[in-house]
Scaffold this active site. Structure first.
Site, PDB file in Angstrom:
ATOM      1  N   ARG A 107       0.873  -1.392   0.064  1.00 46.05           N
ATOM      2  CA  ARG A 107      -0.017   0.170  -0.007  1.00 46.05           C
ATOM      3  C   ARG A 107       0.866   1.338  -0.056  1.00 46.05           C
ATOM      4  O   ARG A 107       1.764   1.151   0.940  1.00 46.05           O
ATOM      5  CB  ARG A 107      -0.914  -0.131   1.316  1.00 46.05           C
ATOM      6  CG  ARG A 107      -1.404   1.222   1.444  1.00 46.05           C
ATOM      7  CD  ARG A 107      -2.448   1.598   2.531  1.00 46.05           C
ATOM      8  NE  ARG A 107      -3.749   0.928   2.380  1.00 46.05           N
ATOM      9  CZ  ARG A 107      -5.075   1.050   2.763  1.00 46.05           C
ATOM     10  NH1 ARG A 107      -5.065   1.965   3.739  1.00 46.05           N
ATOM     11  NH2 ARG A 107      -5.983   0.283   2.330  1.00 46.05           N
ATOM     12  N   HIS A 134      -7.543   0.980  -6.133  1.00 46.86           N
ATOM     13  CA  HIS A 134      -7.961   0.201  -4.898  1.00 46.86           C
ATOM     14  C   HIS A 134      -8.694  -1.100  -5.029  1.00 46.86           C
ATOM     15  O   HIS A 134      -9.831  -1.294  -4.674  1.00 46.86           O
ATOM     16  CB  HIS A 134      -8.683   0.939  -3.814  1.00 46.86           C
ATOM     17  CG  HIS A 134      -8.630   0.470  -2.370  1.00 46.86           C
ATOM     18  ND1 HIS A 134      -7.839  -0.506  -2.174  1.00 46.86           N
ATOM     19  CD2 HIS A 134      -9.116   0.926  -1.352  1.00 46.86           C
ATOM     20  CE1 HIS A 134      -8.063  -0.964  -0.565  1.00 46.86           C
ATOM     21  NE2 HIS A 134      -8.840   0.015  -0.337  1.00 46.86           N
ATOM     22  N   GLN A 137     -10.761  -3.578  -2.707  1.00 45.67           N
ATOM     23  CA  GLN A 137     -12.030  -2.839  -2.078  1.00 45.67           C
ATOM     24  C   GLN A 137     -13.290  -3.335  -3.057  1.00 45.67           C
ATOM     25  O   GLN A 137     -14.105  -3.571  -2.506  1.00 45.67           O
ATOM     26  CB  GLN A 137     -12.027  -1.295  -1.868  1.00 45.67           C
ATOM     27  CG  GLN A 137     -13.019  -0.759  -1.304  1.00 45.67           C
ATOM     28  CD  GLN A 137     -13.054  -1.084   0.084  1.00 45.67           C
ATOM     29  OE1 GLN A 137     -11.907  -0.865   0.723  1.00 45.67           O
ATOM     30  NE2 GLN A 137     -14.112  -1.611   0.639  1.00 45.67           N
ATOM     31  N   ASP A 229     -17.227   7.797  -0.564  1.00 47.64           N
ATOM     32  CA  ASP A 229     -15.900   7.786  -0.113  1.00 47.64           C
ATOM     33  C   ASP A 229     -15.431   9.109   0.469  1.00 47.64           C
ATOM     34  O   ASP A 229     -16.170  10.189   0.020  1.00 47.64           O
ATOM     35  CB  ASP A 229     -14.925   7.018  -1.252  1.00 47.64           C
ATOM     36  CG  ASP A 229     -13.401   6.767  -0.596  1.00 47.64           C
ATOM     37  OD1 ASP A 229     -13.305   7.124   0.667  1.00 47.64           O
ATOM     38  OD2 ASP A 229     -12.498   6.661  -1.426  1.00 47.64           O
ATOM     39  N   CYS A 270     -16.052   2.536   1.696  1.00 47.86           N
ATOM     40  CA  CYS A 270     -14.945   1.635   1.952  1.00 47.86           C
ATOM     41  C   CYS A 270     -14.454   1.779   3.287  1.00 47.86           C
ATOM     42  O   CYS A 270     -13.900   0.746   4.050  1.00 47.86           O
ATOM     43  CB  CYS A 270     -13.939   2.111   0.882  1.00 47.86           C
ATOM     44  SG  CYS A 270     -13.339   3.713   1.036  1.00 47.86           S
ATOM     45  N   ARG A 298     -13.824  -7.715   3.255  1.00 47.80           N
ATOM     46  CA  ARG A 298     -12.497  -7.316   2.821  1.00 47.80           C
ATOM     47  C   ARG A 298     -11.647  -8.561   3.275  1.00 47.80           C
ATOM     48  O   ARG A 298     -10.691  -9.003   2.437  1.00 47.80           O
ATOM     49  CB  ARG A 298     -11.871  -6.160   3.607  1.00 47.80           C
ATOM     50  CG  ARG A 298     -12.538  -4.735   3.200  1.00 47.80           C
ATOM     51  CD  ARG A 298     -12.600  -4.414   1.953  1.00 47.80           C
ATOM     52  NE  ARG A 298     -10.949  -4.467   1.491  1.00 47.80           N
ATOM     53  CZ  ARG A 298     -10.051  -3.304   1.726  1.00 47.80           C
ATOM     54  NH1 ARG A 298     -10.339  -2.568   2.543  1.00 47.80           N
ATOM     55  NH2 ARG A 298      -8.737  -3.696   1.190  1.00 47.80           N
TER      56      ARG A 298
HETATM   57  N1   CP Z   1     -11.049   0.307   3.139  1.00 46.14           N
HETATM   58  C1   CP Z   1      -9.738   0.187   3.488  1.00 46.14           C
HETATM   59  O1   CP Z   1      -8.859   0.126   2.684  1.00 46.14           O
HETATM   60  O2   CP Z   1      -9.531   0.652   4.853  1.00 46.14           O
HETATM   61  P1   CP Z   1      -8.211   0.755   5.408  1.00 46.14           P
HETATM   62  O3   CP Z   1      -7.515   1.899   4.903  1.00 46.14           O
HETATM   63  O4   CP Z   1      -8.507   0.644   7.088  1.00 46.14           O
HETATM   64  O5   CP Z   1      -7.139  -0.612   5.098  1.00 46.14           O
HETATM   65  N1  NVA Z   2      -9.969   7.072  -1.083  1.00 46.85           N
HETATM   66  C1  NVA Z   2      -9.250   6.558   0.384  1.00 46.85           C
HETATM   67  C2  NVA Z   2      -9.575   5.421   0.515  1.00 46.85           C
HETATM   68  C3  NVA Z   2      -9.199   4.762   1.903  1.00 46.85           C
HETATM   69  C4  NVA Z   2      -9.752   3.205   2.172  1.00 46.85           C
HETATM   70  C5  NVA Z   2      -7.786   7.097   0.464  1.00 46.85           C
HETATM   71  O1  NVA Z   2      -7.190   6.883  -0.240  1.00 46.85           O
HETATM   72  O2  NVA Z   2      -7.447   7.515   1.473  1.00 46.85           O
END
Ligand code: CP
Ligand code: NVA
Length: 313
Positions: A107, A134, A137, A229, A270, A298
């Site tokens: 990530r 992502h 998700q 989101d 999400c 997830r």
């Molecule tokens: N939705 C999601 O990816 O959550 P986190 O950022 O907590 O992993």
């Molecule tokens: N769009 C958000 C998603 C978090 C799971 C971010 O990138 O912060």
């Protein structure tokens, strides 16, 4: 049976509709088994690296527990504590990790990083979120939809708010590939990239479904799910004020839920959410909100990705 052994999971563009649907089905199967207390051993002896340049609750825990449930071992590596991209190139880091680990979750910010990790490590690499995509998700969203409606093809998903972020991008690709009708309702400045929309129009045509981008809220009519989101993603904290002003009309509230004209419409996100901003507390806490089902999903979908690409089956 679909063979995804050895594949990386970087973005949904790399997968066929059949492969995406297979992963959702496999997740559903693994979920049922887990509820019966049956755990697998398909990741026995596998060492899995979890690299995080950005914080995470769900993704980190899903990879950790998912690996553990199948007999694998997950090791958390904070991006800031590696030499990553500063003292050591991503290509060299990838070659080192590939000698020690059997699979790598990443990530971070730059999507090119996760692509390079996959190209140089020689082991399956899974994208746990980048600035651009992502993809894991969306599998959780699909499993949640399947659980609620029994099918995916022909459903209508309306995504509201920031139409240019990683979740929006991935939903656009995922939905158009598998035939979920998707509409993005957002202020013009937050509309998805034109090139991406064009590409998704081709996927939708092949799937016999629709894609629409609009700044009009009427588009929620007939929606089976309203999805949103945060308005500023990780790394965009400076944009909070400007985005809040722009996106406020696209807040998911009770009035908007009613505007779908269906009493079966569900809400999801999400997470984490900024309650009172992109979604009201009232919708978030309502019966229609499936956010915690999606959060649980997830685990099952991420486990399915690891089992399919790395597991001994
Ligand atoms: N939705 C999601 O990816 O959550 P986190 O950022 O907590 O992993
Ligand atoms: N769009 C958000 C998603 C978090 C799971 C971010 O990138 O912060």
């Amino acid at each position: 049976e679909m063979d995804l052994k050895g594949r990386s999971f970087l973005k949904l563009k790399d997968f066929t509709p059949e492969e995406i649907l297979y992963l959702v089905d496999l997740a559903q199967e693994l979920k049922e088994k887990r509820k019966q207390g049956i755990k697998g051993d398909s990741l026995k002896g596998k060492n899995i690296a979890l690299i995080f340049e950005k914080p995470s609750t769900r993704t980190r825990c899903a990879f950790t527990i998912g690996a553990q449930d199948e007999g694998g071992t997950a090791t958390y590596l904070a991006g800031s504590e590696l030499q990553l991209g500063e003292k050591e190139s991503i290509e060299d880091t990838a070659r080192v990790l590939g000698r020690m680990f059997d699979g790598i979750e990443f990530r971070g910010f730059d999507h090119e990083f996760v692509e390079a990790l996959a190209a140089y490590s020689g082991v399956p690499v899974w994208n746990g979120l980048t600035d651009q995509w992502h993809p894991t998700q969306v599998l959780a969203t699909f499993l949640t939809l399947k659980e609620n409606f029994g099918y995916l093809k022909g459903l209508k998903l309306v995504y509201l708010g920031d139409g240019r972020n990683n979740v929006a991008n991935s939903l656009l690709v995922g939905c158009t590939k598998v035939g979920v009708n998707i509409a993005v309702a957002a202020p013009k400045r937050l509309w998805p990239d034109e090139e991406l929309v064009k590409e998704c129009e081709e996927y939708a045509k092949a799937a016999g479904s629709t894609i629409e981008v609009t700044d009009k809220l009427d588009v929620v009519e007939g929606a089976d799910i309203l999805y949103t989101d945060v308005w500023f993603s990780m790394g965009e904290e400076k944009k909070e004020q400007e985005r809040t002003k722009l996106a406020l009309p696209y807040q998911v509230n009770t009035e908007l839920m009613k505007k779908t004209g269906k009493d079966t419409t569900i809400f999801s996100h999400c997470l984490p959410a900024n309650k009172g901003k992109e979604v009201t507390e009232e919708v978030f806490e309502s019966e229609k909100s499936k956010v915690f089902d999606e959060a649980e999903n997830r685990l099952h979908t991420i486990k399915a990705i690891m089992v399919a690409t790395l597991g001994n089956r």
